[in-house]
Motif scaffolding. Structure first.
Motif, PDB file in Angstrom:
ATOM      1  N   PHE A  84       0.823  -1.210   0.000  1.00 26.32           N
ATOM      2  CA  PHE A  84       0.000   0.000   0.000  1.00 26.32           C
ATOM      3  C   PHE A  84       0.854   1.255   0.000  1.00 26.32           C
ATOM      4  N   THR A  85       0.325   2.302  -0.610  1.00 23.00           N
ATOM      5  CA  THR A  85       0.896   3.631  -0.388  1.00 23.00           C
ATOM      6  C   THR A  85       0.452   4.059   1.008  1.00 23.00           C
ATOM      7  N   GLN A  86       1.071   5.106   1.533  1.00 22.96           N
ATOM      8  CA  GLN A  86       0.682   5.598   2.867  1.00 22.96           C
ATOM      9  C   GLN A  86      -0.786   5.973   2.904  1.00 22.96           C
ATOM     10  N   ARG A  87      -1.238   6.587   1.845  1.00 23.23           N
ATOM     11  CA  ARG A  87      -2.633   7.034   1.821  1.00 23.23           C
ATOM     12  C   ARG A  87      -3.581   5.835   1.786  1.00 23.23           C
ATOM     13  N   GLU A  88      -3.240   4.826   0.999  1.00 23.55           N
ATOM     14  CA  GLU A  88      -4.081   3.624   0.948  1.00 23.55           C
ATOM     15  C   GLU A  88      -4.121   2.939   2.311  1.00 23.55           C
ATOM     16  N   ALA A  89      -2.947   2.864   2.964  1.00 28.74           N
ATOM     17  CA  ALA A  89      -2.888   2.220   4.277  1.00 28.74           C
ATOM     18  C   ALA A  89      -3.774   2.956   5.266  1.00 28.74           C
ATOM     19  N   ARG A  90      -3.685   4.275   5.259  1.00 28.33           N
ATOM     20  CA  ARG A  90      -4.483   5.074   6.190  1.00 28.33           C
ATOM     21  C   ARG A  90      -5.972   4.870   5.918  1.00 28.33           C
ATOM     22  N   ALA A  91      -6.339   4.873   4.652  1.00 25.00           N
ATOM     23  CA  ALA A  91      -7.748   4.721   4.283  1.00 25.00           C
ATOM     24  C   ALA A  91      -8.273   3.336   4.681  1.00 25.00           C
ATOM     25  N   LEU A  92      -7.466   2.308   4.467  1.00 23.15           N
ATOM     26  CA  LEU A  92      -7.903   0.952   4.816  1.00 23.15           C
ATOM     27  C   LEU A  92      -8.036   0.797   6.332  1.00 23.15           C
ATOM     28  N   LEU A  93      -7.047   1.292   7.079  1.00 24.50           N
ATOM     29  CA  LEU A  93      -7.126   1.176   8.547  1.00 24.50           C
ATOM     30  C   LEU A  93      -8.353   1.909   9.071  1.00 24.50           C
ATOM     31  N   HIS A  94      -8.635   3.043   8.479  1.00 22.29           N
ATOM     32  CA  HIS A  94      -9.811   3.805   8.891  1.00 22.29           C
ATOM     33  C   HIS A  94     -11.088   2.995   8.606  1.00 22.29           C
TER      34      HIS A  94
END
Ligand code: HEC
Length: 125
Positions: free
Chosen positions: A110-120
């Motif tokens: 994941f990119t950082q943004r994808e990781a953040r969105a998925l965790l959210h």
């Protein structure tokens, strides 16, 4: 659900959902290693194995039958996950006790943004 847009084409809430349900990140299909061969030909993400609501389910690869555990916020907290260990499990396949997950569970890039969105997104399951 309220969502915040940072001026990107897809806002973070929608991005988290489509990663989880469809395996689609900001820029097409999310890359991963390992996992079963059928996943390459499916249009599905985490939901294919963990269920559309993260309820968990039994998964099969030929004769091998395994269990994809529930990913609801409560289930993950009960197993000792925090944000950092959850991201480590999803991307490197190691659980909070340092045990490697089964290779049926893909290791996701994941990119950082994808990781953040998925965790959210997972926080709300
Ligand atoms: C092809 C099936 C499959 C897909 C797709 C998949 N998983 Fe998994 N996942 C599994 C299996 C099977 C396990 C259990 C592995 C084990 O117990 O060793 C697992 C384990 C996990 C765990 C560890 C849970 C625990 O109790 O320690 C997390 C977290 C997880 N998956 C998150 C995800 C996320 C997020 C996605 C999507 C980005 C995803 N998985 C996609 C099959 C899958």
């Amino acid at each position: 659900m309220a969502s915040v847009s940072f001026g990107c084409a897809v806002d973070d809430a929608a991005l988290g959902e489509r990663i989880f349900q469809d395996g689609l990140g900001s820029d097409g299909r999310v890359a991963y290693e390992q996992g079963p061969s059928w996943l390459r030909h499916s249009a599905s993400g985490c939901a294919a194995c963990h269920g559309r609501d993260g309820e968990g389910r039994t998964v099969r690869a030929g004769a091998v039958v395994g269990s994809a555990p529930p990913l609801t916020a409560a289930a993950l907290a009960a197993r000792g996950y925090d944000e950092a260990s959850l991201l480590a499990a999803i991307t490197t396949g190691v659980d909070p006790l340092g045990r490697p997950l089964n290779t049926y569970m893909p290791r996701w890039h994941f990119t950082q943004r994808e990781a953040r969105a998925l965790l959210h997104y997972l926080e709300h399951l």
